[in-house]
Design a protein around this motif. Structure first.
Motif, PDB file in Angstrom:
ATOM      1  N   GLN A 186       4.315  -5.017   9.277  1.00  0.00           N
ATOM      2  CA  GLN A 186       4.456  -6.072   8.282  1.00  0.00           C
ATOM      3  C   GLN A 186       3.548  -7.235   8.628  1.00  0.00           C
ATOM      4  O   GLN A 186       3.316  -7.515   9.799  1.00  0.00           O
ATOM      5  CB  GLN A 186       5.887  -6.622   8.293  1.00  0.00           C
ATOM      6  CG  GLN A 186       6.838  -5.974   7.376  1.00  0.00           C
ATOM      7  CD  GLN A 186       8.214  -6.636   7.431  1.00  0.00           C
ATOM      8  OE1 GLN A 186       8.485  -7.466   8.280  1.00  0.00           O
ATOM      9  NE2 GLN A 186       9.075  -6.252   6.520  1.00  0.00           N
ATOM     10  N   ASN A 187       3.057  -7.928   7.604  1.00  0.00           N
ATOM     11  CA  ASN A 187       2.344  -9.166   7.898  1.00  0.00           C
ATOM     12  C   ASN A 187       3.349 -10.309   7.984  1.00  0.00           C
ATOM     13  O   ASN A 187       4.558 -10.096   7.852  1.00  0.00           O
ATOM     14  CB  ASN A 187       1.221  -9.426   6.887  1.00  0.00           C
ATOM     15  CG  ASN A 187       1.707  -9.799   5.497  1.00  0.00           C
ATOM     16  OD1 ASN A 187       2.891 -10.010   5.240  1.00  0.00           O
ATOM     17  ND2 ASN A 187       0.777  -9.873   4.567  1.00  0.00           N
ATOM     18  N   ARG A 188       2.884 -11.513   8.206  1.00  0.00           N
ATOM     19  CA  ARG A 188       3.789 -12.661   8.383  1.00  0.00           C
ATOM     20  C   ARG A 188       4.638 -12.953   7.160  1.00  0.00           C
ATOM     21  O   ARG A 188       5.700 -13.552   7.267  1.00  0.00           O
ATOM     22  CB  ARG A 188       2.991 -13.907   8.754  1.00  0.00           C
ATOM     23  CG  ARG A 188       2.485 -13.859  10.156  1.00  0.00           C
ATOM     24  CD  ARG A 188       1.813 -15.151  10.502  1.00  0.00           C
ATOM     25  NE  ARG A 188       1.557 -15.168  11.928  1.00  0.00           N
ATOM     26  CZ  ARG A 188       1.464 -16.247  12.629  1.00  0.00           C
ATOM     27  NH1 ARG A 188       1.587 -17.419  12.051  1.00  0.00           N
ATOM     28  NH2 ARG A 188       1.228 -16.195  13.914  1.00  0.00           N
ATOM     29  N   GLN A 189       4.182 -12.562   5.986  1.00  0.00           N
ATOM     30  CA  GLN A 189       4.941 -12.795   4.768  1.00  0.00           C
ATOM     31  C   GLN A 189       5.929 -11.658   4.490  1.00  0.00           C
ATOM     32  O   GLN A 189       6.638 -11.678   3.484  1.00  0.00           O
ATOM     33  CB  GLN A 189       4.009 -12.963   3.555  1.00  0.00           C
ATOM     34  CG  GLN A 189       3.183 -14.226   3.569  1.00  0.00           C
ATOM     35  CD  GLN A 189       1.981 -14.139   4.511  1.00  0.00           C
ATOM     36  OE1 GLN A 189       1.415 -13.080   4.706  1.00  0.00           O
ATOM     37  NE2 GLN A 189       1.613 -15.261   5.092  1.00  0.00           N
ATOM     38  N   GLY A 190       5.964 -10.642   5.340  1.00  0.00           N
ATOM     39  CA  GLY A 190       6.877  -9.518   5.159  1.00  0.00           C
ATOM     40  C   GLY A 190       6.331  -8.414   4.276  1.00  0.00           C
ATOM     41  O   GLY A 190       7.060  -7.504   3.891  1.00  0.00           O
ATOM     42  N   HIS A 191       5.036  -8.469   3.946  1.00  0.00           N
ATOM     43  CA  HIS A 191       4.413  -7.449   3.102  1.00  0.00           C
ATOM     44  C   HIS A 191       3.716  -6.404   3.963  1.00  0.00           C
ATOM     45  O   HIS A 191       3.329  -6.665   5.098  1.00  0.00           O
ATOM     46  CB  HIS A 191       3.380  -8.083   2.165  1.00  0.00           C
ATOM     47  CG  HIS A 191       3.967  -9.079   1.237  1.00  0.00           C
ATOM     48  ND1 HIS A 191       3.360 -10.272   0.967  1.00  0.00           N
ATOM     49  CD2 HIS A 191       5.122  -9.089   0.519  1.00  0.00           C
ATOM     50  CE1 HIS A 191       4.099 -10.965   0.113  1.00  0.00           C
ATOM     51  NE2 HIS A 191       5.177 -10.267  -0.158  1.00  0.00           N
ATOM     52  N   TYR A 192       3.533  -5.240   3.373  1.00  0.00           N
ATOM     53  CA  TYR A 192       2.761  -4.184   4.022  1.00  0.00           C
ATOM     54  C   TYR A 192       1.422  -4.064   3.313  1.00  0.00           C
ATOM     55  O   TYR A 192       1.361  -3.677   2.150  1.00  0.00           O
ATOM     56  CB  TYR A 192       3.504  -2.847   3.971  1.00  0.00           C
ATOM     57  CG  TYR A 192       4.752  -2.847   4.823  1.00  0.00           C
ATOM     58  CD1 TYR A 192       4.652  -2.715   6.204  1.00  0.00           C
ATOM     59  CD2 TYR A 192       6.012  -2.989   4.262  1.00  0.00           C
ATOM     60  CE1 TYR A 192       5.780  -2.718   7.003  1.00  0.00           C
ATOM     61  CE2 TYR A 192       7.146  -2.992   5.050  1.00  0.00           C
ATOM     62  CZ  TYR A 192       7.020  -2.864   6.418  1.00  0.00           C
ATOM     63  OH  TYR A 192       8.143  -2.877   7.202  1.00  0.00           O
ATOM     64  N   LEU A 193       0.381  -4.463   4.015  1.00  0.00           N
ATOM     65  CA  LEU A 193      -0.983  -4.325   3.519  1.00  0.00           C
ATOM     66  C   LEU A 193      -1.703  -3.352   4.426  1.00  0.00           C
ATOM     67  O   LEU A 193      -1.365  -3.235   5.614  1.00  0.00           O
ATOM     68  CB  LEU A 193      -1.715  -5.671   3.546  1.00  0.00           C
ATOM     69  CG  LEU A 193      -1.332  -6.644   2.450  1.00  0.00           C
ATOM     70  CD1 LEU A 193      -0.287  -7.598   2.942  1.00  0.00           C
ATOM     71  CD2 LEU A 193      -2.548  -7.377   1.972  1.00  0.00           C
ATOM     72  N   LEU A 194      -2.697  -2.669   3.887  1.00  0.00           N
ATOM     73  CA  LEU A 194      -3.535  -1.829   4.723  1.00  0.00           C
ATOM     74  C   LEU A 194      -4.895  -1.657   4.085  1.00  0.00           C
ATOM     75  O   LEU A 194      -5.033  -1.731   2.866  1.00  0.00           O
ATOM     76  CB  LEU A 194      -2.885  -0.464   4.990  1.00  0.00           C
ATOM     77  CG  LEU A 194      -2.884   0.564   3.874  1.00  0.00           C
ATOM     78  CD1 LEU A 194      -3.014   1.950   4.490  1.00  0.00           C
ATOM     79  CD2 LEU A 194      -1.604   0.480   3.083  1.00  0.00           C
ATOM     80  N   SER A 195      -5.868  -1.459   4.926  1.00  0.00           N
ATOM     81  CA  SER A 195      -7.226  -1.217   4.457  1.00  0.00           C
ATOM     82  C   SER A 195      -7.379   0.255   4.113  1.00  0.00           C
ATOM     83  O   SER A 195      -6.850   1.116   4.807  1.00  0.00           O
ATOM     84  CB  SER A 195      -8.238  -1.619   5.531  1.00  0.00           C
ATOM     85  OG  SER A 195      -8.117  -2.993   5.806  1.00  0.00           O
ATOM     86  N   GLY A 196      -8.077   0.518   3.036  1.00  0.00           N
ATOM     87  CA  GLY A 196      -8.312   1.897   2.608  1.00  0.00           C
ATOM     88  C   GLY A 196      -9.516   1.949   1.695  1.00  0.00           C
ATOM     89  O   GLY A 196     -10.337   1.015   1.671  1.00  0.00           O
ATOM     90  N   THR A 197      -9.602   3.018   0.911  1.00  0.00           N
ATOM     91  CA  THR A 197     -10.726   3.156  -0.020  1.00  0.00           C
ATOM     92  C   THR A 197     -10.242   3.704  -1.359  1.00  0.00           C
ATOM     93  O   THR A 197      -9.264   4.440  -1.426  1.00  0.00           O
ATOM     94  CB  THR A 197     -11.832   4.093   0.519  1.00  0.00           C
ATOM     95  OG1 THR A 197     -11.305   5.405   0.672  1.00  0.00           O
ATOM     96  CG2 THR A 197     -12.390   3.606   1.844  1.00  0.00           C
ATOM     97  N   ILE A 198     -10.965   3.339  -2.395  1.00  0.00           N
ATOM     98  CA  ILE A 198     -10.830   3.952  -3.712  1.00  0.00           C
ATOM     99  C   ILE A 198     -12.210   4.449  -4.089  1.00  0.00           C
ATOM    100  O   ILE A 198     -13.177   3.675  -4.068  1.00  0.00           O
ATOM    101  CB  ILE A 198     -10.299   2.959  -4.769  1.00  0.00           C
ATOM    102  CG1 ILE A 198      -8.830   2.633  -4.487  1.00  0.00           C
ATOM    103  CG2 ILE A 198     -10.479   3.507  -6.179  1.00  0.00           C
ATOM    104  CD1 ILE A 198      -8.199   1.658  -5.454  1.00  0.00           C
TER     105      ILE A 198
END
Length: 169
Positions: free
Chosen positions: A56-68
């Motif tokens: 989780q980030n500090r805001q409680g969200h799950y972000l991740l790097s990827g591709t489209i």
């Protein structure tokens, strides 16, 4: 003019350059720290070929790097979103075609969006193919990873970690 003016001037210039270098390095360091706090999953943690773990980030969200379609993006996992959703600037950058318009119900009210299609969506070793998506008005740089993508995974949250396991068809 004294004989010491030349070395003094050189010394002042060297001190000024040293301070400028320190400021540049501190700016770079803190920018990296802010980016890591915002998206702690820039490098996806693998458990095996079908499983990744997110922090989780500090805001409680799950972000991740990827591709489209092979282009880099940052995903924001959104179990409240029906489909993968991206802003118009991101869609333009990815050269996604805009399909027919549709009315979308969002937290901010009803907006007009456009259908689009994603050939490949990758998160580390996990790749999904042929996904429908919507292009929404706005300037968000993150791509919302909605349930049409997430339903293909088992999601297990423990503490501040989310384990994502691909469910083979």
């Amino acid at each position: 003019m004294s004989d010491n003016d030349g070395p003094r001037k050189t010394g002042r210039i060297m001190w000024l350059l040293a301070w400028v270098l320190v400021l540049v390095l501190m700016t770079w360091f803190f920018q990296q720290k802010l980016e890591q706090d915002y998206n702690p999953n820039q490098q996806v943690q693998l458990l095996d070929n079908h499983t990744i773990v997110l922090e989780q980030n500090r805001q409680g969200h799950y972000l991740l790097s990827g591709t489209i379609n092979g282009e880099p993006v940052v995903f924001l996992l959104d179990t409240g979103a029906t489909q993968v959703a991206l802003s118009r600037p991101v869609a333009d950058r990815l050269a996604l075609p805009l399909g027919r318009p549709l009315l979308l119900n969002t937290a901010a009210g009803q907006v007009t969006g456009y259908r689009t299609h994603i050939k490949t969506l990758s998160m580390g070793p996990l790749t999904l193919y042929d996904l429908d998506a919507v292009v929404m008005p706005g300037r968000n740089s993150e791509v919302l990873l909605g349930m049409n993508a997430l339903r293909q995974f088992e999601l297990i949250q423990r503490g501040s970690q989310l384990t994502i396991k691909y469910l083979a068809p």
